[in-house]
Enzyme design. Structure first.
Site, PDB file in Angstrom:
ATOM      1  N   GLY B  50       0.839  -1.206   0.000  1.00 29.24           N
ATOM      2  CA  GLY B  50       0.000   0.000   0.000  1.00 29.24           C
ATOM      3  C   GLY B  50       0.864   1.242   0.000  1.00 29.24           C
ATOM      4  CG  ASN B 125      -4.296  -7.098   4.625  1.00 29.57           C
ATOM      5  OD1 ASN B 125      -3.485  -8.006   4.546  1.00 29.57           O
ATOM      6  ND2 ASN B 125      -4.860  -6.582   3.552  1.00 29.57           N
ATOM      7  CB  CYS B 260      -4.997 -14.743  -0.668  1.00 25.13           C
ATOM      8  SG  CYS B 260      -4.565 -13.935  -2.222  1.00 25.13           S
ATOM      9  CB  SER B 307       6.699  -9.047 -10.490  1.00 24.87           C
ATOM     10  OG  SER B 307       6.151  -8.798 -11.759  1.00 24.87           O
ATOM     11  CG  ASP B 369       4.545  -9.888 -16.404  1.00 29.05           C
ATOM     12  OD1 ASP B 369       5.010  -9.809 -15.250  1.00 29.05           O
ATOM     13  OD2 ASP B 369       3.948  -8.947 -16.951  1.00 29.05           O
ATOM     14  CG  ASP B 370       3.340 -11.030 -11.882  1.00 30.90           C
ATOM     15  OD1 ASP B 370       2.221 -10.877 -11.377  1.00 30.90           O
ATOM     16  OD2 ASP B 370       3.956 -10.086 -12.437  1.00 30.90           O
ATOM     17  CB  CYS B 406     -10.136  -9.985  -5.418  1.00 33.32           C
ATOM     18  SG  CYS B 406      -9.804 -10.400  -3.687  1.00 33.32           S
ATOM     19  CB  CYS B 462      -9.114 -17.679  -1.334  1.00 31.42           C
ATOM     20  SG  CYS B 462     -10.185 -16.623  -2.345  1.00 31.42           S
ATOM     21  CB  CYS B 465      -8.400 -13.849  -8.804  1.00 29.36           C
ATOM     22  SG  CYS B 465      -7.025 -14.728  -8.028  1.00 29.36           S
TER      23      CYS B 465
END
Lengths: 495, 495, 495, 495
Positions: B50, B125, B260, B307, B369-370, B406, B462, B465
């Site tokens: 964040g 969070n 997650c 990433s 890429d991720d 999400c 979870c 997504c």
């Protein structure tokens, strides 16, 4: 909310906390395409009632918009882009002086809340004298306060009232509070202006075109070009709807009013008209009364700038002694300043005021000030005149001795710090080192206001600061004397 | 609170909103003389969770102290004087990404309220998926909300609970909420850390000397020199008193957990350990799985920085194709920048990343890429490689197609903006103009996590997504589909 | 101007002053409607050459416009309104690292002066090694310097030259100076780019449409979409007139060139092409040379991020040992930060870099860095790897030992602070506590650049930092050794 | 340097550019441990002479230290840390109003240069009327100017003088300049204060303890507690060495002096003493002269605040007509402000001044102002009085008609914008819509200063603004009329 400086937040006297401070000024307008800009102008004209922070809330028919900031109106609302973010035909605003401990933005008004029926905003001048008592009860029931302001109590009372309509809820809430309040509220449908049953704090109504305006003083009407309509009456609730319809409510019955007399002495601007009297003219008249009650042989009448000027003119005209600017005030003053470690004694005073030595030297002078609070600055001014060569210094005060605290929205020092609460006039004369000292009498003050004298049984004004005669109960004060229990509060440091 | 960028808020990809964003990171410490300074350091290590705002609240045994600000931790908490204004041995903090409409400071956490029993602060969070529903009920009863945050609902539920103790009130409140939450709360007597029954969002416990620490990721323990103790378990409430006594509560019974899976793919820092796995190693392993599932003849494996690096290393090692930095990332990137009106096409991308032309020219490359969100940046990178002379460009993605929103604290674009929700793989290949495109399979992803495969009846994570299989009810979403009724909110512009 | 950090001004290593710093990057464009915006973009791509301050000067055909500021390009030139205040089709800019004592804006380039024939601006990368000597002579004749920069000497030499044309005056001035300079100058009629006779510092020419561009590195051409034309040759003066005519002058005759070899090791960005070589590829090749010269049995090759990455890839590929990210760098780093007073040892390092413990634990690792300056950070990294459980730590350096100061525009520590000037390799190995330590040989470095070996009689590069073989006289240094007499300078504090 | 506003930079009148502006105030002290703090205080007392920028330079025996900033003294020098960065026992400072085009910090004084013999700083009040001429000659010889200030010419003349000692070089330089200058200079060994041969701009000397002080006005001595010693005489150079020895030089011979008469009318503060006269008393006396020369039947004498007050008191006392505050000035005024788009006509004026309606209504009033420049604000004030109900408005001006520009350091509008240069008194009366208008006569003005009348052959003062009789040559003006050739100057935008 509480006490505060009128025209002089930046005088050295003020730096010593040696003036009472009005805590707030409020302004609202409904029916103007320029509502937020008008409000900013109006608040600017009321800046003397509160220099610490200001805020404006507007309503554009769909949403409320708010902006609050620390500092002067000219700092927070200078940028046209800021005003553009406050759209709509209804807006209200607030200037305030800080209360004890109340740092940060969350106490800056107008306060606003999203109630079940929609948004509600409130701007308050005055002080609720049972606020702590009511807050404790509300918190016990699960209410969460976001400010330390007494004003928020009113919002929670409205939110939890069982009455169906907002107007009923407001009246329900106001019946529970005691103390002084002039309020300007906004809901999605209307603006509501009201004044406590005794009318302790001022509130006037004006009109320009199709817009109604509410403000603490008439100068705020002048600045936007509005005409003065009338004062809101003590205990009156005036409601103006979006379509311009105005209605007046009197839910508290009738009662003798007790408007604050100190507004005439110091708080209000000299160009305001209050209770039917020109503030300037009343002050000039007090000076004339003082010349009659406390004459003296002298060569020059010198006002303590700027609040002593009208009374000094009155004293000079009544006595025939010439009027002259024996003290020159700098126009460039900031809050803080470096201080040389030697040599420049009293530099903080001198950089703000300077004796007009050539005028004062060798003369017997009469110094005129509006009031004495702690007396420390009076002492410095007397000394400044003597250092400049004055032969005699006679001090005359355009109000009676201030010897009681105010609990109706004025920031007064604790009672034991008030010079007049600590000593009699001869002792005060010696304390400030004047050749003579005199205050206008309480009846002299009422005479300057056009009364024959103070009506002791039922005084025409709230004059508690001079007489100790408080017109309402003081619940929190009584509670505080009983115990010393206060809710813990988070200290939020400024960003 | 919602989704957000991990290590890359300032990449051009991100400028296109082309990464999911974790909405928050939380940190708390009890029992340290340096509580606020440690919290600032810990938040700094969680900054990738964040970047929009951050806050710290501390308790010194008598009072709570709070400081919140917009910007990075290194901006808001750099000044030692700021830390000095946050005294005490207990502190908690929060970093957040902004939610829709939630401008201004009032949504910055930790939130704090003065309840009847004393102050209470909360850092959250996750996301409460029935927050609007509960808020409407509370407002109808007279509650006044000061933020638009779902977290404030929890505070009001506690304030209005009829249970006598704070711990009972907290459990009472949490029983009413649905969704994802990892919380760090403070009262004058203790710190409370808890995780929702499914353990959707992470929360770990550490220890240094006599202090306990709670944090979203283990990197925050590393930075303050604390040792990792264990994860807070799903549905567990851990309470640490001022005297250091720790107790654990399990008021929600037992339930299979669903942490997650995207934390492993992108949100968490590669040097964190999560659910017993090294995040870096899992990503490298996904790359190896991808090399097995989707091999290609090529000369060079090029990571999309930063990433994509661990997966690219895994792909290169598994395939035997050399690894090389075909894209160089600038270390100096700011949020906005002037744009020449001509000549410099894609200057915004180029000033952040530049093709390593000498390396790429004439080669067949595999880009790793991720994830792919909207696909617009994938398209630009492919183009950048071709402009630099790449002979073939094969795109490999270290996660399955992201095709569902999400609702558990991650900021996802609306579903119709997700590339994988709009088209199949051949269409996506054409959209990004690659020579080939492949995603790791959902089972490949679970294998990289050490599972044999996804357990369809009772998934180990979870993964909504990727699969649309949401582990909780989504009450507000259902309500919103039913009607479009939202409370009006005041728009407070930033000071 | 002097030495400085390339890609890492904010790494902890840098905080220890443990990297050499390139002092400047320069950029100029003539013939573009977007001259100032292009210059800002170009400077942004050169930011690694100087992060302390930046400036742009433009010419609109009538007037020069200037803007200088402390901070990054993205801070000083982000606002389009700022760019709009720099109109015209010709602009040049500068990024710099601060020199000793040179606080304040007056040293920020491009410098500009109003000469008798009109305005003249100059941006300089390099260092004049007889600047103090020339300055003293000029001041004795009545010149008044406004900066403490060596560059201003060139302007005064031009202003007081007796030659009639500006080009003759410039050549006259440059004949008097010794040292390293790449310059971009502007007059009302043209842009002039030149490079000292040895070509110590780089300077390239590019083209886009009808515009010519000059820049320190090719990445600045990439970012604006320009094509690379050629390097400015050592001793060449290139002049471009407003109408686009380009002419080249060679007033200093021919001489063997000596471009700085450290640009390849560290200063230039890996995606630049310099002297016909890809910087990335040279660094990868140095890693391969190092693997041949100094092999070791190990499990993992770990780059010191980010400058060690290309060499680490080369080392891994040559040796067959796997490459892995054993150190993770935070993307969120600010200049200063609070430091907990206990518990968090080395927090300053940890908040910027963190060991990837799960990868490193139990392994024999080879750490690859580009250079060792003071050695203090090398020591900390070795320790960080051991704390994370590494079984053995072997350190390999992709340049020879740095044991001499630079006087050509790079900020080097005093010689006695250079680790390699103080001790031999075995002592250094013990100092940094590595299991083994090796540097690439000077010939290995030249081999990576495609040479067979260093030509000792006439070296192909300036490699004085490794060899002490300075290619020019060092007049000021000799003077300083003779006496310690410097002009007194006013200390102007930043506004 | 040029003309400027005295006590009223923020009045609405000023917003219209309707006052002349003094361009500078200067202050210096030698021999005090508190030199910089004293200088800040002194400059604060001279703030009315220049509100745009200020600066202080100090010398600690080894180095010069400088700080300059845009804004008021109370903004730039409030922070004790700033003063602490200006160590030493000698300091000088400057407040200025901006000249045309002179944006940015580089024109803020004191200017400072590092000359061959050491540092030299200079603070200047006045204007060199052949500065452009001298500058062109200097630039042709290779001088490089860093400011657009006329003052820098003096520095270059000193730097290039062939005389051996600094004092000889200074005299050499001053012989070449024409115009008005009061200077305070510092070298490593001494402070030098001097005044041009005609003594056009003021400069006084004071003493406190062992320190000597030089300042533009006596109020700056008052504020630091120093005693007034004497004025620096026209053409005198006073030198004070570090050890306190004072010497006086008269290198320009004797000449009749011509001090500026407008200092008495408006520039100087009323509490200053100038040329042996109390400024307040002279202004009061002008008012009395005006009452004799231009009597009128009226009910009330109203000053235009604040500069009209002393003359209004004099007028009232002489005429016997009561004095009253018919216009109230707000103490809260900022530079800019939003303007409602309708309704509030003249809001900009009203928010700064407001008619005291209750006092003015129905009366015949005499308005007293110190001068009329463009006349636009006079017109607005007359209108404001009529809107407030005044029956008749008679305007009396305490100076003769201002109909010529000043070239000696005062910022005057171009001649054709001066109302008195465009029309005669009857036309002016109609323009401002007054019932009558009168100015004091030039002889009346001299009488108020104690003279019998103006000595036409050899006037006792510079009164060129009233008479057009300029006491020096005006070389640059003549040159400018001849051609319109000016050096191009770089426009440096503020940081």
């Amino acid at each position: 909310m509480t006490f505060n400086d009128c025209l002089r937040d930046e005088t050295p006297w003020d730096a010593d906390g040696d003036k009472l401070r009005e805590e707030c000024g409020i302004f609202g307008v409904i029916g103007s395409a320029d509502a937020a800009a008008m409000t900013a102008l109006g608040l600017h004209a009321l800046q003397h009632r509160g220099q610490e922070a200001c805020g404006i809330v507007s309503w554009d028919g769909k949403e409320f918009f708010a902006r609050r900031g620390l500092g002067h109106v000219a700092q927070v609302f200078t940028d046209p882009a800021v005003i553009a973010q406050l759209p709509g035909q209804m807006a209200s605003g607030h200037v305030r002086y800080s209360t004890t401990g109340g740092q940060g933005l969350r106490n800056v008004q107008p306060l606003h809340a999203d109630l079940a029926r929609g948004g509600f905003s409130i701007a308050h001048n005055g002080n609720i004298s049972n606020a702590m008592h009511l807050k404790q009860e509300l918190v016990n029931k699960g209410a969460i306060f976001q400010s330390t302001s007494d004003t928020e109590v009113i919002i929670h009372l409205i939110a939890t009232s069982r009455y169906p309509t907002l107007m009923d809820r407001l009246v329900d809430a106001l019946r529970m509070v005691e103390g002084a309040y002039s309020l300007i509220c906004m809901t999605p449908k209307r603006m509501i202006a009201c004044r406590d049953p005794l009318g302790i704090r001022p509130l006037v109504m004006g009109r320009i075109g199709d817009s109604y305006i509410f403000a603490s003083e008439t100068v705020a009407l002048d600045v936007v070009g509005a005409e003065f309509v009338r004062e809101i009456e003590p205990g009156e609730i005036v409601e103006v709807r979006q379509d311009g319809r105005l209605s007046s409510h009197r839910p508290f019955g009738n009662q003798a009013s007790r408007p604050c007399i100190f507004e005439h002495v110091y708080f209000s601007r000299p160009d305001s008209v209050l209770g039917g009297h020109s503030v300037y003219e009343v002050r000039r008249q007090i000076g004339a009364e003082l010349a009659i009650e406390a004459p003296v042989e002298a060569d020059l009448v010198v006002p303590v700038p700027d609040s002593g000027v009208p009374a000094a003119i009155g004293y000079a005209q009544q006595s025939g002694i010439p009027f002259g600017l024996g003290i020159i005030r700098s126009h460039y003053v900031g809050r803080t300043f470096i201080q040389p470690s030697d040599g420049a004694r009293h530099a903080d005073v001198k950089r703000k005021h300077n004796a007009n030595r050539a005028l004062v030297a060798g003369k017997r002078i009469v110094l005129i000030d509006d009031s004495i609070v702690r007396g420390t600055t009076s002492m410095k001014i007397v000394q400044m005149m003597r250092d400049a060569g004055a032969k005699e210094v006679h001090f005359r005060v355009a109000s009676p001795p201030t010897n009681n605290s105010c609990y109706y929205g004025v920031d007064t020092p604790e009672r034991h710090k008030l010079l007049a609460a600590r000593m009699d006039v001869p002792a005060m004369t010696e304390f400030i080192q004047a050749d003579s000292l005199a205050f206008v009498s309480i009846d002299g003050l009422y005479r300057a206001l056009g009364e024959k004298q103070r009506n002791a049984g039922c005084p025409q004004h709230c004059d508690a600061c001079f007489t100790g005669d408080y017109p309402t109960r003081l619940t929190d004060l009584a509670d505080r004397d009983a115990e010393d229990d206060q809710l813990p509060l988070t200290v939020e440091t400024a960003a």
